[in-house]
Enzyme design. Structure first.
Site, PDB file in Angstrom:
ATOM      1  N   ASP A 123      10.660  -2.969  -7.044  1.00  0.00           N
ATOM      2  CA  ASP A 123       9.204  -2.968  -7.024  1.00  0.00           C
ATOM      3  C   ASP A 123       8.667  -1.952  -8.033  1.00  0.00           C
ATOM      4  O   ASP A 123       9.356  -1.001  -8.405  1.00  0.00           O
ATOM      5  CB  ASP A 123       8.749  -2.585  -5.612  1.00  0.00           C
ATOM      6  CG  ASP A 123       7.302  -2.861  -5.331  1.00  0.00           C
ATOM      7  OD1 ASP A 123       6.992  -3.911  -4.747  1.00  0.00           O
ATOM      8  OD2 ASP A 123       6.455  -2.010  -5.670  1.00  0.00           O
ATOM      9  N   HIS A 152       6.557   0.196  -7.335  1.00  0.00           N
ATOM     10  CA  HIS A 152       6.359   1.416  -6.559  1.00  0.00           C
ATOM     11  C   HIS A 152       7.668   1.846  -5.898  1.00  0.00           C
ATOM     12  O   HIS A 152       8.454   1.002  -5.461  1.00  0.00           O
ATOM     13  CB  HIS A 152       5.318   1.188  -5.461  1.00  0.00           C
ATOM     14  CG  HIS A 152       4.001   0.671  -5.951  1.00  0.00           C
ATOM     15  ND1 HIS A 152       3.655  -0.651  -5.862  1.00  0.00           N
ATOM     16  CD2 HIS A 152       2.967   1.311  -6.548  1.00  0.00           C
ATOM     17  CE1 HIS A 152       2.435  -0.819  -6.368  1.00  0.00           C
ATOM     18  NE2 HIS A 152       2.004   0.353  -6.805  1.00  0.00           N
ATOM     19  N   HIS A 197       7.333   0.706   2.022  1.00  0.00           N
ATOM     20  CA  HIS A 197       6.661   2.003   2.137  1.00  0.00           C
ATOM     21  C   HIS A 197       6.624   2.523   3.572  1.00  0.00           C
ATOM     22  O   HIS A 197       6.286   3.690   3.795  1.00  0.00           O
ATOM     23  CB  HIS A 197       5.225   1.920   1.614  1.00  0.00           C
ATOM     24  CG  HIS A 197       5.120   1.692   0.144  1.00  0.00           C
ATOM     25  ND1 HIS A 197       5.808   2.458  -0.778  1.00  0.00           N
ATOM     26  CD2 HIS A 197       4.417   0.771  -0.574  1.00  0.00           C
ATOM     27  CE1 HIS A 197       5.525   2.022  -1.993  1.00  0.00           C
ATOM     28  NE2 HIS A 197       4.695   0.992  -1.901  1.00  0.00           N
TER      29      HIS A 197
END
Length: 307
Positions: A163, A165, A126
């Site tokens: 993942d 996300h 991220h």
């Protein structure tokens, strides 16, 4: 040769407060399960070095690197966002996490190792070039992939992100870079609420709805990812290995199990053998149910070690 396993004691010193899901016990659970499953006997343990400013700057801006250093607390906590918090050991751990990915890349490309897994925290996918978020500070996989391109002279690398996300930071680092093919699967709509509308030709995002099970994910890998990967012919494969898409992980709502992670790993190993002399570096991202995380990493590593 062997499968490398990179980690470091400082990863256990980074913590973001009581009850935070991204906790030191994640790595303890992995190592316990590797011993219990006897996978530990087939991997080579290596200590993660510390990444330099120049290495971090392969992806991150110098202003961002300096700002994080300035905000690092001498004691207590410094909050980056409601979910992303620094303690006095965080940036040292984050530098060692990036350093693990770089050292693994060097060892695989030199032929010392067949492949490698980096059991690191904080995770990285991220982290954008100028922003820390989502438990992440430096983008470990993106830094390692850029290192392979810039310092080893590779022409093409693939980054795979499974993942729960979306790996928004990795996408931001490589969007429209023809040297990188990024393939990502993630629950959508879901944090960080991105990735579904990316039109960059080198980004192959495949968002899936909540409650998607492993059978559907395998079909996506088989029919969408593998043809693109074979056509791209990467010289090295990097994996952002998030295990929070496991059906027992309440961080998300997907339905993968250990056998699915093993199957995906085997398919990526096939691509690496066909195109990249078997070269894979995998880095831990998510995975917050400790039992499911340990079992899933053991399944992932078993395939890499047997490959």
């Amino acid at each position: 040769m062997a499968t490398g396993f990179y980690s470091h004691p400082v990863f256990l010193q980074h913590e973001m407060g009581e009850h935070h899901p991204e906790c030191p016990d994640r790595l303890r659970a992995i190592e316990d399960q590797l011993i219990a499953s006897r996978v530990d006997a087939f991997i080579e343990h290596r200590s993660a070095p510390r990444a330099t400013d120049a290495q971090l700057a392969l992806v991150h801006t110098s202003a961002f690197i300096a700002d994080l250093e300035a905000r690092s607390p001498a004691q207590g906590y410094a909050m980056i966002d409601p979910d992303t918090i620094m303690n006095p050991h965080t940036l040292d751990a984050a530098r060692h996490a990036a350093g693990a990915a770089i050292a693994a890349t060097d060892a695989v490309l030199s032929g010392e190792l067949d492949n490698a897994f980096c059991s690191v925290r904080p995770p990285g996918h991220h982290a954008e070039p100028a922003r820390a978020m989502g438990f992440c500070f430096y983008n470990n996989v993106a830094i390692a992939a850029r290192h392979a391109l810039e310092h080893h002279g590779l022409a093409r690398v693939a980054v795979i992100d499974f993942d729960v996300h979306h790996g928004n930071g990795t996408e931001a680092a490589f969007r429209d870079d023809p040297r990188v093919l990024m393939c990502g699967i993630f629950q959508h709509p879901f944090y960080p609420y991105s990735g579904a509308d990316c039109e960059a030709p080198n980004i192959l995002n495949t968002p899936v709805p909540a409650y998607t099970k492993g059978e559907h994910v395998r079909k996506i890998v088989e029919t969408v990812w593998l043809p693109k990967l074979r056509a791209f012919a990467p010289e090295m494969v990097f994996i952002s290995a998030g295990f929070d898409a496991h059906r027992e992980d309440d961080m998300g709502l997907l339905g993968l199990v250990e056998a699915d992670y093993a199957w995906i790993t085997a398919r990526l190993l096939e691509i690496a053998r066909e195109c990249a002399h078997g070269r894979i570096v995998s880095c831990l991202e998510g995975g917050y149910n400790l039992s499911a995380l340990g079992r899933s990493v053991a399944a992932h590593l078993k395939v890499l070690a047997e490959g």
